[in-house]
Design an enzyme around this catalytic site. Sequence first.
Site, mmCIF file in Angstrom:
data_model
loop_
_atom_site.group_PDB
_atom_site.id
_atom_site.type_symbol
_atom_site.label_atom_id
_atom_site.label_comp_id
_atom_site.label_asym_id
_atom_site.label_seq_id
_atom_site.Cartn_x
_atom_site.Cartn_y
_atom_site.Cartn_z
ATOM 1 N N LYS A 1 0.847 -1.190 0.000
ATOM 2 C CA LYS A 1 0.000 0.000 0.000
ATOM 3 C C LYS A 1 0.885 1.243 0.000
ATOM 4 O O LYS A 1 2.078 1.200 0.349
ATOM 5 C CB LYS A 1 -0.927 0.029 1.225
ATOM 6 C CG LYS A 1 -0.217 0.040 2.588
ATOM 7 C CD LYS A 1 0.241 1.404 3.057
ATOM 8 C CE LYS A 1 0.960 1.338 4.400
ATOM 9 N NZ LYS A 1 1.633 2.613 4.765
ATOM 10 N N GLY B 1 10.788 -2.050 6.237
ATOM 11 C CA GLY B 1 11.002 -0.714 6.753
ATOM 12 C C GLY B 1 10.868 0.369 5.719
ATOM 13 O O GLY B 1 11.573 1.376 5.765
ATOM 14 N N ALA B 2 9.935 0.189 4.781
ATOM 15 C CA ALA B 2 9.804 1.135 3.671
ATOM 16 C C ALA B 2 8.501 1.918 3.700
ATOM 17 O O ALA B 2 8.250 2.739 2.828
ATOM 18 C CB ALA B 2 9.921 0.386 2.344
ATOM 19 N N GLY C 1 3.899 -1.414 4.166
ATOM 20 C CA GLY C 1 3.026 -2.377 4.827
ATOM 21 C C GLY C 1 3.250 -3.815 4.423
ATOM 22 O O GLY C 1 2.308 -4.624 4.495
ATOM 23 N N GLY D 1 4.861 -6.442 5.811
ATOM 24 C CA GLY D 1 4.586 -7.422 6.855
ATOM 25 C C GLY D 1 3.107 -7.497 7.179
ATOM 26 O O GLY D 1 2.553 -8.593 7.378
ATOM 27 N N SER E 1 0.637 -6.778 5.158
ATOM 28 C CA SER E 1 -0.029 -7.421 4.031
ATOM 29 C C SER E 1 0.123 -8.936 4.102
ATOM 30 O O SER E 1 -0.829 -9.678 3.836
ATOM 31 C CB SER E 1 0.561 -6.894 2.719
ATOM 32 O OG SER E 1 -0.024 -7.544 1.612
ATOM 33 N N ASP F 1 -1.858 -1.618 10.349
ATOM 34 C CA ASP F 1 -2.158 -1.644 8.911
ATOM 35 C C ASP F 1 -2.851 -2.922 8.462
ATOM 36 O O ASP F 1 -3.370 -2.981 7.339
ATOM 37 C CB ASP F 1 -0.871 -1.492 8.093
ATOM 38 C CG ASP F 1 -0.304 -0.083 8.143
ATOM 39 O OD1 ASP F 1 -1.027 0.838 8.565
ATOM 40 O OD2 ASP F 1 0.863 0.095 7.768
#
Length: 330
Positions: free
Chosen positions: A13, A97-98, A101, A103, A105, A137
């Site tokens: 996302k 870490g971007a 989302g 993890g 997802s 998330d």
Amino acid sequence: MTIRRARLSSLAKINLDLRVLYRREDGFHELRSIFQTISLGDWIEVEHEPGRRFSVEVDCEPQIPDNLIARAARLLHERARIPGSWRFRVEKRIPLGAGLGGGSSNAAAVLLALPALAGKIVPLDALIGLGSQLGSDVPFFLLGGAAAGIGRGTELYPLPDNPRLSGVLVTPGIHVSTPEAYRGLARPPATELTSDRLSSILNSFQSLAWRAEECANSPGWDAKNDFEGAVFRRHPELRRMRDELRTAGAHPALMSGSGSSIFGIFADRKQRDRVIRKARERLGEQQVHQITFVSRSGYRSLWRRQLQQHTHPGQDKRNLTWPPQSRYCP
């Protein structure tokens, strides 16, 4: 017993807008955000061998401590009593870490897929409750499309789907710690936030959300991400990337989540392709992605195709029945 398998695309996302209002009494922050699913995704191969005992194995490179996939499987087992052996092999394409989302997802993919493979019915409200225990998330990835997120981001309301807008996503390999990003914001508790300041933030967000039907790259889409100031102070190269996309004609161009990914949406595809080509020459193909918005109906259709072997044939083709129901239910 027959082993059941599925291959899942677990989509990322972006945040088309993100406001952080204040620090809550429970330690979380009060948020307002607009989420949008995009075409970039991980691949998850899941294998279920029915049996009396429950076990879960996750093969993922790179290895992720306390992997959300395993946590989601265990939590769902506790809630729905899904026994048997579960094996997952993950091909990561969404960087860690971007702010995309990845993890979360993956965790939502487990919550959607496991009941279908195991012959269990878990209502959507129960899945959303489980998702909120795993991460703020996760509930969004149970729904997809465009949505307004309130509170921690777990309270979600559908927004009109954007057209199949496309753009550029740069994932520069800079890991931004979400706790550090929040500390950099230094938001006060609600009791110290003036009513005028709070009203200004809320009015601005509401105005933007009401314009969602006009399309996210319309001239009036004045989006922002409150994390940009704090993160850009520590990583000025991210500001330069965002500004380069804006100069090239992207609208909007923002950081996603708490970083470090930067995206830009282009109305002109030729212009988008030129930007991608030049960015890849400088940064490499692994850090520059072409992305497309995935609507809510497109997201649900994707999941129906992925689980069609394990769900009722001829299930509601208009995507009104959600989540997909297992054909193995008694």
